[in-house]
Design a protein around this motif. Structure first.
Motif, PDB file in Angstrom:
ATOM      1  N   GLU A 152      -2.950   6.202   8.970  1.00  0.00           N
ATOM      2  CA  GLU A 152      -2.187   5.770   7.797  1.00  0.00           C
ATOM      3  C   GLU A 152      -1.555   6.981   7.131  1.00  0.00           C
ATOM      4  O   GLU A 152      -2.232   7.974   6.862  1.00  0.00           O
ATOM      5  CB  GLU A 152      -3.089   5.017   6.830  1.00  0.00           C
ATOM      6  CG  GLU A 152      -2.334   4.305   5.734  1.00  0.00           C
ATOM      7  CD  GLU A 152      -3.175   3.260   5.005  1.00  0.00           C
ATOM      8  OE1 GLU A 152      -2.635   2.601   4.099  1.00  0.00           O
ATOM      9  OE2 GLU A 152      -4.359   3.099   5.361  1.00  0.00           O
ATOM     10  N   LEU A 153      -0.255   6.889   6.890  1.00  0.00           N
ATOM     11  CA  LEU A 153       0.513   7.965   6.283  1.00  0.00           C
ATOM     12  C   LEU A 153       1.235   7.430   5.053  1.00  0.00           C
ATOM     13  O   LEU A 153       1.542   6.232   4.972  1.00  0.00           O
ATOM     14  CB  LEU A 153       1.552   8.508   7.273  1.00  0.00           C
ATOM     15  CG  LEU A 153       1.046   9.011   8.630  1.00  0.00           C
ATOM     16  CD1 LEU A 153       2.230   9.267   9.550  1.00  0.00           C
ATOM     17  CD2 LEU A 153       0.210  10.263   8.455  1.00  0.00           C
ATOM     18  N   PRO A 154       1.517   8.288   4.078  1.00  0.00           N
ATOM     19  CA  PRO A 154       2.289   7.827   2.922  1.00  0.00           C
ATOM     20  C   PRO A 154       3.705   7.427   3.318  1.00  0.00           C
ATOM     21  O   PRO A 154       4.336   8.094   4.143  1.00  0.00           O
ATOM     22  CB  PRO A 154       2.297   9.039   1.982  1.00  0.00           C
ATOM     23  CG  PRO A 154       1.588  10.136   2.668  1.00  0.00           C
ATOM     24  CD  PRO A 154       1.120   9.682   3.994  1.00  0.00           C
ATOM     25  N   LEU A 155       4.170   6.340   2.760  1.00  0.00           N
ATOM     26  CA  LEU A 155       5.527   5.875   3.012  1.00  0.00           C
ATOM     27  C   LEU A 155       6.502   6.662   2.150  1.00  0.00           C
ATOM     28  O   LEU A 155       6.371   6.699   0.923  1.00  0.00           O
ATOM     29  CB  LEU A 155       5.630   4.381   2.687  1.00  0.00           C
ATOM     30  CG  LEU A 155       7.013   3.727   2.795  1.00  0.00           C
ATOM     31  CD1 LEU A 155       7.575   3.868   4.200  1.00  0.00           C
ATOM     32  CD2 LEU A 155       6.931   2.273   2.377  1.00  0.00           C
ATOM     33  N   THR A 199       0.817  -1.218   0.000  1.00  0.00           N
ATOM     34  CA  THR A 199       0.000   0.000   0.000  1.00  0.00           C
ATOM     35  C   THR A 199       0.850   1.268   0.000  1.00  0.00           C
ATOM     36  O   THR A 199       0.304   2.369  -0.018  1.00  0.00           O
ATOM     37  CB  THR A 199      -0.928   0.024   1.222  1.00  0.00           C
ATOM     38  OG1 THR A 199      -0.141  -0.040   2.427  1.00  0.00           O
ATOM     39  CG2 THR A 199      -1.905  -1.148   1.187  1.00  0.00           C
ATOM     40  N   GLN A 200       2.190   1.090   0.057  1.00  0.00           N
ATOM     41  CA  GLN A 200       3.108   2.230   0.118  1.00  0.00           C
ATOM     42  C   GLN A 200       2.716   3.195   1.235  1.00  0.00           C
ATOM     43  O   GLN A 200       2.638   4.411   1.050  1.00  0.00           O
ATOM     44  CB  GLN A 200       3.161   2.954  -1.229  1.00  0.00           C
ATOM     45  CG  GLN A 200       3.944   2.218  -2.301  1.00  0.00           C
ATOM     46  CD  GLN A 200       5.430   2.102  -1.979  1.00  0.00           C
ATOM     47  OE1 GLN A 200       6.120   3.094  -1.773  1.00  0.00           O
ATOM     48  NE2 GLN A 200       5.930   0.873  -1.908  1.00  0.00           N
ATOM     49  N   SER A 201       2.461   2.609   2.402  1.00  0.00           N
ATOM     50  CA  SER A 201       1.989   3.428   3.521  1.00  0.00           C
ATOM     51  C   SER A 201       2.611   2.983   4.827  1.00  0.00           C
ATOM     52  O   SER A 201       3.136   1.870   4.953  1.00  0.00           O
ATOM     53  CB  SER A 201       0.462   3.357   3.628  1.00  0.00           C
ATOM     54  OG  SER A 201       0.041   2.037   3.896  1.00  0.00           O
ATOM     55  N   ILE A 202       2.550   3.891   5.804  1.00  0.00           N
ATOM     56  CA  ILE A 202       2.903   3.591   7.188  1.00  0.00           C
ATOM     57  C   ILE A 202       1.603   3.502   7.970  1.00  0.00           C
ATOM     58  O   ILE A 202       0.786   4.425   7.948  1.00  0.00           O
ATOM     59  CB  ILE A 202       3.813   4.680   7.772  1.00  0.00           C
ATOM     60  CG1 ILE A 202       5.156   4.691   7.044  1.00  0.00           C
ATOM     61  CG2 ILE A 202       4.031   4.465   9.267  1.00  0.00           C
ATOM     62  CD1 ILE A 202       6.057   5.845   7.430  1.00  0.00           C
ATOM     63  N   ILE A 203       1.393   2.388   8.643  1.00  0.00           N
ATOM     64  CA  ILE A 203       0.159   2.148   9.385  1.00  0.00           C
ATOM     65  C   ILE A 203       0.500   2.125  10.871  1.00  0.00           C
ATOM     66  O   ILE A 203       1.316   1.313  11.321  1.00  0.00           O
ATOM     67  CB  ILE A 203      -0.494   0.822   8.971  1.00  0.00           C
ATOM     68  CG1 ILE A 203      -0.712   0.795   7.460  1.00  0.00           C
ATOM     69  CG2 ILE A 203      -1.814   0.622   9.710  1.00  0.00           C
ATOM     70  CD1 ILE A 203      -0.861  -0.592   6.886  1.00  0.00           C
ATOM     71  N   ILE A 204      -0.112   3.016  11.615  1.00  0.00           N
ATOM     72  CA  ILE A 204       0.112   3.121  13.062  1.00  0.00           C
ATOM     73  C   ILE A 204      -1.150   2.648  13.765  1.00  0.00           C
ATOM     74  O   ILE A 204      -2.222   3.234  13.591  1.00  0.00           O
ATOM     75  CB  ILE A 204       0.433   4.567  13.463  1.00  0.00           C
ATOM     76  CG1 ILE A 204       1.697   5.041  12.758  1.00  0.00           C
ATOM     77  CG2 ILE A 204       0.588   4.685  14.984  1.00  0.00           C
ATOM     78  CD1 ILE A 204       1.949   6.539  12.887  1.00  0.00           C
TER      79      ILE A 204
END
Length: 230
Positions: A142-145, A99-104
């Motif tokens: 969720e933030l863009p990686l 997903t090319q994302s950072i999931i917290i």
């Protein structure tokens, strides 16, 4: 892109076994997840709780489960096994390539700090822990990686550092260390060292610090270094 993950932790003073458990797991569709769980109380009983939760999380992520589903599953597991009488806190930081994302994902009152080239964000919304309430669910951001990011999560031993001496640790000191041009592991170590100084080298609670950073470096080599006192 290169991802560096660092964990630094210490047990509560006088406890040979700490109640925090931390782990790093590779994601089947690419990426990595850092996990920290703080079991209720301290010592062996808390370790059994946190260790069992982290084990289940690791298996679920390896099977391809999404982070929100993983957090809900371990919440239901702990509630069912302990009848709502035992809690734990959970923070997961995932860098997901699919997903090319950072999931917290947070079921913890401890904040997560995110720093990039443009801003500093502290995610600190209130959320229920695992285990006490039947329908607890995680808070997910969720933030863009992208490169140049620093993400830090920790357990509540860091939040309480120094309070015994009316000199609590503060977010500004932590952020200043995270911005230093030192290695990811040195950042985690330096923050832990600060907490120990504020606690007079006798930590009032288990402390676990997880720092994840992304950079533009390239490498085909994967490395894990660990130091365990016995």
């Amino acid at each position: 892109m290169l991802v560096n993950v660092a964990i630094s932790k210490v047990n509560k003073h006088g406890q040979r076994i700490g109640g925090d458990t931390a782990e790093i797991v590779e994601r089947p569709l690419g990426g990595v997840t850092g996990i920290i769980v703080d079991g209720q109380g301290s010592g062996r009983s808390a370790k059994v709780i946190s260790n069992s939760i982290v084990g289940k999380i690791t298996n679920l992520i390896s099977d391809g489960a999404r982070d929100g589903a993983v957090a809900r599953a371990v919440q239901d597991y702990l509630f069912a096994m302990k009848d709502g009488k035992v809690s734990a806190t959970l923070t997961m930081i995932s860098l997901a390539l699919d997903t090319q994302s950072i999931i917290i994902s947070r079921n913890s009152h401890c904040p997560v700090i995110v720093i990039d080239n443009e801003r500093e964000i502290i995610f600190e919304e209130q959320v229920q822990p695992l285990g006490f309430y039947k329908f607890s669910k995680p808070l997910i951001k969720e933030l863009p990686l992208k490169t140049g990011m620093t993400i830090m999560a920790y357990t509540d031993g860091l939040m309480s550092a120094g309070k015994k001496y009316n000199n609590p640790i503060n977010d500004g000191d932590i952020i200043n260390i995270l911005k230093e041009k030192i290695s990811t592991q040195n950042k985690a170590d330096k923050i832990l060292d600060l907490a120990l100084q504020l606690d007079g080298q006798k930590p009032n609670d288990d402390i676990t610090i997880l720092v994840i950073e992304t950079s533009e470096e390239e490498s085909l080599i994967r490395k894990i270094n660990a130091t365990f006192p016995l």
